[in-house]
Design a protein around this motif. Structure first.
Motif, PDB file in Angstrom:
ATOM      1  N   GLU A 242      14.057 -35.045  22.225  1.00  0.00           N
ATOM      2  CA  GLU A 242      13.014 -34.833  23.230  1.00  0.00           C
ATOM      3  C   GLU A 242      13.133 -33.421  23.791  1.00  0.00           C
ATOM      4  OE1 GLU A 242      10.972 -36.963  27.133  1.00  0.00           O
ATOM      5  OE2 GLU A 242      12.974 -37.579  26.467  1.00  0.00           O
ATOM      6  N   LEU A 243      12.047 -32.688  23.719  1.00  0.00           N
ATOM      7  CA  LEU A 243      11.992 -31.343  24.281  1.00  0.00           C
ATOM      8  C   LEU A 243      11.485 -31.450  25.711  1.00  0.00           C
ATOM      9  CD1 LEU A 243      12.220 -28.259  23.786  1.00  0.00           C
ATOM     10  CD2 LEU A 243       9.826 -28.306  23.030  1.00  0.00           C
ATOM     11  N   LYS A 244      12.358 -31.159  26.669  1.00  0.00           N
ATOM     12  CA  LYS A 244      11.994 -31.277  28.080  1.00  0.00           C
ATOM     13  C   LYS A 244      11.232 -30.054  28.569  1.00  0.00           C
ATOM     14  CE  LYS A 244      14.150 -35.187  29.205  1.00  0.00           C
ATOM     15  NZ  LYS A 244      13.442 -36.353  29.799  1.00  0.00           N
ATOM     16  N   GLU A 245      11.789 -28.864  28.307  1.00  0.00           N
ATOM     17  CA  GLU A 245      11.143 -27.632  28.724  1.00  0.00           C
ATOM     18  C   GLU A 245      11.496 -26.532  27.716  1.00  0.00           C
ATOM     19  OE1 GLU A 245       9.169 -26.543  31.570  1.00  0.00           O
ATOM     20  OE2 GLU A 245       8.822 -28.704  31.562  1.00  0.00           O
ATOM     21  N   LEU A 246      10.552 -25.638  27.491  1.00  0.00           N
ATOM     22  CA  LEU A 246      10.763 -24.493  26.613  1.00  0.00           C
ATOM     23  C   LEU A 246      10.133 -23.272  27.272  1.00  0.00           C
ATOM     24  CD1 LEU A 246      11.572 -23.108  23.957  1.00  0.00           C
ATOM     25  CD2 LEU A 246       9.413 -23.908  22.978  1.00  0.00           C
ATOM     26  N   GLU A 247      10.908 -22.204  27.382  1.00  0.00           N
ATOM     27  CA  GLU A 247      10.404 -20.990  27.995  1.00  0.00           C
ATOM     28  C   GLU A 247      10.645 -19.827  27.037  1.00  0.00           C
ATOM     29  OE1 GLU A 247      10.301 -20.085  32.526  1.00  0.00           O
ATOM     30  OE2 GLU A 247      12.151 -19.200  31.753  1.00  0.00           O
ATOM     31  N   ILE A 248       9.574 -19.104  26.718  1.00  0.00           N
ATOM     32  CA  ILE A 248       9.654 -17.950  25.833  1.00  0.00           C
ATOM     33  C   ILE A 248       9.469 -16.704  26.692  1.00  0.00           C
ATOM     34  CG2 ILE A 248       8.609 -16.725  23.906  1.00  0.00           C
ATOM     35  CD1 ILE A 248       8.020 -20.415  24.166  1.00  0.00           C
ATOM     36  N   ILE A 249      10.431 -15.832  26.646  1.00  0.00           N
ATOM     37  CA  ILE A 249      10.386 -14.600  27.427  1.00  0.00           C
ATOM     38  C   ILE A 249       9.979 -13.462  26.486  1.00  0.00           C
ATOM     39  CG2 ILE A 249      11.619 -13.057  28.991  1.00  0.00           C
ATOM     40  CD1 ILE A 249      11.443 -15.940  29.953  1.00  0.00           C
ATOM     41  N   GLY A 250       8.892 -12.770  26.840  1.00  0.00           N
ATOM     42  CA  GLY A 250       8.421 -11.696  25.974  1.00  0.00           C
ATOM     43  C   GLY A 250       7.359 -10.858  26.644  1.00  0.00           C
ATOM     44  N   ALA A 251       6.570 -10.163  25.827  1.00  0.00           N
ATOM     45  CA  ALA A 251       5.510  -9.294  26.322  1.00  0.00           C
ATOM     46  C   ALA A 251       4.384  -9.259  25.316  1.00  0.00           C
ATOM     47  CB  ALA A 251       6.053  -7.886  26.577  1.00  0.00           C
ATOM     48  N   ARG A 252       3.171  -9.176  25.823  1.00  0.00           N
ATOM     49  CA  ARG A 252       1.985  -9.072  24.972  1.00  0.00           C
ATOM     50  C   ARG A 252       1.854  -7.658  24.408  1.00  0.00           C
ATOM     51  NH1 ARG A 252      -0.329 -13.936  23.471  1.00  0.00           N
ATOM     52  NH2 ARG A 252      -0.689 -15.268  25.269  1.00  0.00           N
TER      53      ARG A 252
ATOM     54  N   LEU B  73      11.886 -33.382  34.242  1.00  0.00           N
ATOM     55  CA  LEU B  73      11.993 -34.811  34.000  1.00  0.00           C
ATOM     56  C   LEU B  73      11.050 -35.280  32.896  1.00  0.00           C
ATOM     57  CD1 LEU B  73      12.289 -36.129  37.672  1.00  0.00           C
ATOM     58  CD2 LEU B  73      14.118 -35.638  36.035  1.00  0.00           C
ATOM     59  N   SER B  74       9.924 -34.564  32.730  1.00  0.00           N
ATOM     60  CA  SER B  74       8.981 -34.941  31.679  1.00  0.00           C
ATOM     61  C   SER B  74       9.353 -34.202  30.394  1.00  0.00           C
ATOM     62  CB  SER B  74       7.551 -34.598  32.086  1.00  0.00           C
ATOM     63  OG  SER B  74       7.382 -33.194  32.137  1.00  0.00           O
ATOM     64  N   GLY B  75       8.845 -34.692  29.272  1.00  0.00           N
ATOM     65  CA  GLY B  75       9.150 -34.036  28.011  1.00  0.00           C
ATOM     66  C   GLY B  75       8.279 -34.577  26.901  1.00  0.00           C
ATOM     67  N   VAL B  76       8.503 -34.082  25.690  1.00  0.00           N
ATOM     68  CA  VAL B  76       7.740 -34.513  24.534  1.00  0.00           C
ATOM     69  C   VAL B  76       8.713 -34.895  23.427  1.00  0.00           C
ATOM     70  CG1 VAL B  76       7.476 -32.088  23.823  1.00  0.00           C
ATOM     71  CG2 VAL B  76       6.028 -33.823  22.796  1.00  0.00           C
ATOM     72  N   LYS B  77       8.510 -36.097  22.858  1.00  0.00           N
ATOM     73  CA  LYS B  77       9.327 -36.534  21.723  1.00  0.00           C
ATOM     74  C   LYS B  77       8.855 -35.794  20.471  1.00  0.00           C
ATOM     75  CE  LYS B  77      12.069 -39.758  23.446  1.00  0.00           C
ATOM     76  NZ  LYS B  77      11.759 -41.182  23.330  1.00  0.00           N
ATOM     77  N   LEU B  78       9.817 -35.246  19.729  1.00  0.00           N
ATOM     78  CA  LEU B  78       9.495 -34.454  18.540  1.00  0.00           C
ATOM     79  C   LEU B  78       9.597 -35.336  17.300  1.00  0.00           C
ATOM     80  CD1 LEU B  78      11.457 -31.181  19.382  1.00  0.00           C
ATOM     81  CD2 LEU B  78       9.029 -31.661  19.753  1.00  0.00           C
ATOM     82  N   PRO B  79       8.489 -35.575  16.609  1.00  0.00           N
ATOM     83  CA  PRO B  79       8.530 -36.459  15.441  1.00  0.00           C
ATOM     84  C   PRO B  79       9.102 -35.746  14.216  1.00  0.00           C
ATOM     85  CG  PRO B  79       6.324 -35.576  15.709  1.00  0.00           C
ATOM     86  CD  PRO B  79       7.127 -35.076  16.886  1.00  0.00           C
ATOM     87  N   LEU B  80       9.756 -36.508  13.359  1.00  0.00           N
ATOM     88  CA  LEU B  80      10.142 -36.013  12.045  1.00  0.00           C
ATOM     89  C   LEU B  80       9.002 -36.369  11.103  1.00  0.00           C
ATOM     90  CD1 LEU B  80      13.902 -37.004  11.654  1.00  0.00           C
ATOM     91  CD2 LEU B  80      12.957 -34.699  11.821  1.00  0.00           C
ATOM     92  N   ALA B  81       8.400 -35.325  10.516  1.00  0.00           N
ATOM     93  CA  ALA B  81       7.246 -35.564   9.654  1.00  0.00           C
ATOM     94  C   ALA B  81       7.368 -34.701   8.408  1.00  0.00           C
ATOM     95  CB  ALA B  81       5.943 -35.231  10.392  1.00  0.00           C
ATOM     96  N   ASN B  82       6.593 -35.035   7.390  1.00  0.00           N
ATOM     97  CA  ASN B  82       6.532 -34.247   6.152  1.00  0.00           C
ATOM     98  C   ASN B  82       7.925 -34.011   5.578  1.00  0.00           C
ATOM     99  OD1 ASN B  82       3.756 -33.987   6.589  1.00  0.00           O
ATOM    100  ND2 ASN B  82       4.053 -32.169   7.840  1.00  0.00           N
ATOM    101  N   ALA B  83       8.678 -35.088   5.428  1.00  0.00           N
ATOM    102  CA  ALA B  83      10.053 -34.951   4.941  1.00  0.00           C
ATOM    103  C   ALA B  83      10.077 -34.215   3.611  1.00  0.00           C
ATOM    104  CB  ALA B  83      10.684 -36.330   4.785  1.00  0.00           C
TER     105      ALA B  83
END
Length: 244
Positions: free
Chosen positions: A234-244, A126-136
């Motif tokens: 708005e980016l609500k959730e982002l999951e990166i699947i990987g390995a160190r 339900l929460s998220g972050v608004k992604l700004p357009l910058a440095n056009a």
């Protein structure tokens, strides 16, 4: 071989078999020849926004196996090119030989962008972050600059990034920052080496989970950039699947 690369970059039609024979019989000059292949073909093929002619990709597909077989082509760069080009150069993905690795969701070590960027990783849909357009008009022809609206850093770098899961409202893309040899790709900030930036995911932002799984894993990923395609994403959730 160098002449063939230059001709292909100019939309010419070099003799593939002749160039392949020259590379296979380069002898002590093989290392230098593969470095030239990296500089003129593999590097550009691994970058978002770089114009790579079909003739150059065909030459790359013909020559890359020899450099891979002799350990003269960095696997991270090759995989980045395979992901960026996809169906334009399908043979590149077949050169990946690494077996399966154990992966998991890995959160970024640093976040550069909006102050509430952590909301994209709080496991609350339900929460998220608004992604700004910058440095056009910044690097790579986007409206968000080379690091996008949100940059996620990894220290140490991710050895493997195998899939990306995005929950967003509004379209955008993810780019990986993959380490590259000196002089190849973009120069890192503050003289921190060079990197290429393949686009690893394009999301529509339907409000439902979307999964992007590249044909080969990304290796040596220093960072990921999130780039919105329009205001109000708005980016609500982002999951990166990987390995160190």
């Amino acid at each position: 071989m160098t002449r063939a690369l230059q001709e292909a970059a100019r939309r010419g039609n070099p003799a593939l078999q002749e160039a392949q024979w020259s590379l296979e019989h380069a002898g002590p000059a093989l290392g230098a020849a593969c470095q030239e292949l990296v500089r003129q073909a593999v590097g550009p093929a691994a970058m978002t926004g770089a114009a790579v002619e079909p003739q150059l990709l065909a030459l790359l597909e013909a020559l890359a196996p020899t450099c891979v077989k002799t350990g003269q082509l960095p696997a991270a760069l090759l995989n980045a090119a395979a992901v960026q080009q996809g169906s334009r150069a399908p043979q590149l993905a077949t050169l990946h030989t690494q077996g399966a690795v154990e992966t998991q969701a890995i959160e970024p070590d640093q976040q550069t962008g909006p102050g509430d960027a952590f909301r994209a990783f709080d496991r609350d849909e339900l929460s998220g972050v608004k992604l700004p357009l910058a440095n056009a008009g910044a690097e790579s022809g986007t409206g968000s600059g080379p690091d996008g609206a949100l940059r996620l850093g990894y220290a140490p770098a991710l050895k493997y990034a195998v899939s990306f899961q995005v929950l967003a409202t509004g379209p955008g893309s993810l780019r990986a920052h993959v380490r590259a040899p000196d002089g190849v790709g973009h120069a890192g900030p503050g003289g921190t080496g060079f990197f290429v930036d393949p686009t690893v995911c394009r999301f529509r932002g339907t409000g439902r989970w979307e999964v992007c799984k590249p044909g080969v894993p990304l290796l040596d990923v220093d960072a990921l950039s999130v780039l919105p395609e329009r205001p109000g994403v708005e980016l609500k959730e982002l999951e990166i699947i990987g390995a160190r």
